[in-house]
Design a protein around this motif. Structure first.
Motif, PDB file in Angstrom:
ATOM      1  N   MET A 134       5.638  -7.808   5.109  1.00  0.00           N
ATOM      2  CA  MET A 134       4.245  -7.535   5.425  1.00  0.00           C
ATOM      3  C   MET A 134       4.096  -6.896   6.802  1.00  0.00           C
ATOM      4  SD  MET A 134       3.074  -8.333   2.560  1.00  0.00           S
ATOM      5  CE  MET A 134       1.298  -8.217   2.728  1.00  0.00           C
ATOM      6  N   GLN A 135       4.977  -7.249   7.759  1.00  0.00           N
ATOM      7  CA  GLN A 135       4.950  -6.581   9.062  1.00  0.00           C
ATOM      8  C   GLN A 135       5.292  -5.105   8.905  1.00  0.00           C
ATOM      9  OE1 GLN A 135       4.228  -7.881  12.502  1.00  0.00           O
ATOM     10  NE2 GLN A 135       3.914  -5.666  12.379  1.00  0.00           N
ATOM     11  N   ASP A 139       2.881  -1.849   9.761  1.00  0.00           N
ATOM     12  CA  ASP A 139       3.280  -0.712  10.592  1.00  0.00           C
ATOM     13  C   ASP A 139       3.137   0.607   9.835  1.00  0.00           C
ATOM     14  OD1 ASP A 139       3.802  -2.458  12.650  1.00  0.00           O
ATOM     15  OD2 ASP A 139       5.964  -2.564  12.266  1.00  0.00           O
ATOM     16  N   VAL A 140       3.368   0.589   8.527  1.00  0.00           N
ATOM     17  CA  VAL A 140       3.173   1.790   7.714  1.00  0.00           C
ATOM     18  C   VAL A 140       1.700   2.197   7.751  1.00  0.00           C
ATOM     19  CG1 VAL A 140       3.149   2.665   5.342  1.00  0.00           C
ATOM     20  CG2 VAL A 140       5.161   1.455   6.201  1.00  0.00           C
ATOM     21  N   VAL A 141       0.814   1.212   7.660  1.00  0.00           N
ATOM     22  CA  VAL A 141      -0.624   1.501   7.712  1.00  0.00           C
ATOM     23  C   VAL A 141      -1.022   2.006   9.099  1.00  0.00           C
ATOM     24  CG1 VAL A 141      -2.933   0.474   7.608  1.00  0.00           C
ATOM     25  CG2 VAL A 141      -1.226  -0.103   5.866  1.00  0.00           C
ATOM     26  N   TYR A 148      -3.850   2.007   2.430  1.00  0.00           N
ATOM     27  CA  TYR A 148      -3.987   0.642   1.937  1.00  0.00           C
ATOM     28  C   TYR A 148      -2.651   0.191   1.349  1.00  0.00           C
ATOM     29  CZ  TYR A 148      -9.011   1.733   2.081  1.00  0.00           C
ATOM     30  OH  TYR A 148     -10.276   2.118   2.477  1.00  0.00           O
ATOM     31  N   ILE A 149      -2.531  -1.140   1.177  1.00  0.00           N
ATOM     32  CA  ILE A 149      -1.323  -1.717   0.612  1.00  0.00           C
ATOM     33  C   ILE A 149      -1.676  -2.483  -0.667  1.00  0.00           C
ATOM     34  CG2 ILE A 149       0.557  -3.378   0.955  1.00  0.00           C
ATOM     35  CD1 ILE A 149       0.816  -0.807   2.626  1.00  0.00           C
ATOM     36  N   PHE A 171      -4.422  -5.822   8.272  1.00  0.00           N
ATOM     37  CA  PHE A 171      -4.588  -4.782   7.257  1.00  0.00           C
ATOM     38  C   PHE A 171      -4.988  -5.429   5.939  1.00  0.00           C
ATOM     39  CE2 PHE A 171      -0.206  -6.038   6.538  1.00  0.00           C
ATOM     40  CZ  PHE A 171      -0.004  -5.898   5.169  1.00  0.00           C
ATOM     41  N   GLN A 172      -5.330  -4.607   4.951  1.00  0.00           N
ATOM     42  CA  GLN A 172      -5.848  -5.108   3.687  1.00  0.00           C
ATOM     43  C   GLN A 172      -4.823  -5.018   2.562  1.00  0.00           C
ATOM     44  OE1 GLN A 172      -9.597  -2.556   4.070  1.00  0.00           O
ATOM     45  NE2 GLN A 172     -10.339  -4.267   2.843  1.00  0.00           N
ATOM     46  N   LEU A 173      -4.679  -6.107   1.831  1.00  0.00           N
ATOM     47  CA  LEU A 173      -3.954  -6.110   0.567  1.00  0.00           C
ATOM     48  C   LEU A 173      -5.022  -6.059  -0.512  1.00  0.00           C
ATOM     49  CD1 LEU A 173      -1.228  -6.441  -0.945  1.00  0.00           C
ATOM     50  CD2 LEU A 173      -1.602  -8.905  -0.867  1.00  0.00           C
TER      51      LEU A 173
END
Length: 334
Positions: A134-135, A139-141, A148-149, A171-173
């Motif tokens: 998730m980290q 970082d990708v976001v 979004y993920i 960030f948002q899942l």
């Protein structure tokens, strides 16, 4: 075409998503794939889903080529990471930071875009700490490489754990991509209630059960030539579960329900999954452009309670709804 919000976000996607799992780079030639993508665009589809593992990265390249020249802001492009790509070395799979960072860069290059709208964990990785995964997604976001993920085939417990970490990391899942259709309802008991609680939508794959719900497979008769069930390299192994006599006979009994709504059986099946308010979009593929317009006709269709009850009376007793069947590989495939 109708559009729905994806999870608890401001992102809207088309009710029908064009996916290229078993087609681009394998079943059909690249020029036909491009024709299918353009037919999807002409039909109002704006959402396109792929994965780096499809045709061992070739499907992403074909989709990128097919979308070249389109206004990027008018599209929602999704891809995934987890399964092995390349030579399948020890770090060529899973959801480690290394694999995620290398994979997103490679996917963007193949898709010929600076970012994807949704980057998805193709399965849950039991061998990498969820915090690391998730980290890396956070970082990708933050780098702007994904807006979004999402995830695919995660259990309710995994969704809750991932959602909590995403919130903590800022960030948002927002989505899950499970298999879901009239005959495969394993997300209904646990995944859907958890998703509704967390603000996560479903983007469902196999809404027509790999073709079993189209009615083309007749009980007691040979499989049609060129169909998925007759193609050992094109997914025959996957459709086997749906091709017993009880299911094939039941599917034929759905025809009057479809006809009462001026729908084909395939359109009825797609419309059925879209009646679930937690479903944002149904994933459909195509091996020829003409299939696109037919599938799109299911968007915006409302099946009343009587129709839904009639469908359940025909196939409900044959549907699989065991939530334990929502699983990811216990060990990474290398």
């Amino acid at each position: 075409m109708k559009f729905r919000y994806l999870g608890n976000s401001g992102l809207k996607i088309s009710e029908i998503t064009y996916g290229n799992w078993l087609t681009h780079g394998s079943q059909i030639e690249n020029d036909v794939a491009t024709e299918c993508v353009h037919a999807a665009l002409d039909a109002g589809i704006t959402t396109f889903d792929t994965a780096d593992v499809y045709a061992n990265t070739v499907a992403e390249q074909v989709l990128g080529d097919a979308l070249r020249g389109q206004r990027r802001e008018s599209l929602e492009i999704f891809t995934k990471v987890y399964f092995p790509t390349g030579p399948s070395g020890p770090n060529d799979t899973g959801l480690s930071r290394k694999h995620i960072m290398e994979s997103v860069n490679a996917s963007l290059k193949r898709l010929q875009t600076d970012y994807v709208d949704l980057y998805q964990a193709h399965r849950f990785d039991y061998e990498t700490p969820l915090e690391e995964t998730m980290q890396a997604f956070a970082d990708v976001v933050r780098s702007g490489k994904a807006l979004y993920i999402g995830v695919s085939e995660w259990t309710a417990e995994q969704l809750r754990a991932g959602h909590a970490l995403a919130k903590e990391l800022g960030f948002q899942l927002i989505s899950n991509q499970p298999q879901y259709n009239m005959l495969w309802r394993v997300i209904e008991p646990e995944v859907v209630p958890a998703s509704e609680e967390l603000g996560i939508s479903q983007i469902v794959w196999s809404p027509i059960a790999q073709g079993a719900l189209t009615g083309k497979y007749l009980p007691g008769e040979p499989f049609p030539e060129g169909s998925r069930a007759s193609d050992s390299e094109g997914g025959a192994w996957f459709i086997e579960r749906y091709l017993n006599e009880d299911i094939l006979e039941a599917v034929q009994k759905l025809k009057p329900i479809a006809e009462d709504h001026d729908l084909t059986l395939a359109q009825l099946a797609i419309a059925w999954v879209l009646q679930n308010p937690n479903v944002a979009s149904a994933l459909v593929g195509a091996s020829r452009p003409g299939q696109i317009a037919s599938n799109v006709a299911a968007a915006g269709v409302t099946l009343d309670s009587a129709a839904m009850e009639s469908i359940d009376a025909v196939v409900g007793h044959l549907a699989q709804d065991d939530p334990a069947l929502t699983t990811s590989p216990e060990e990474r495939l290398t």
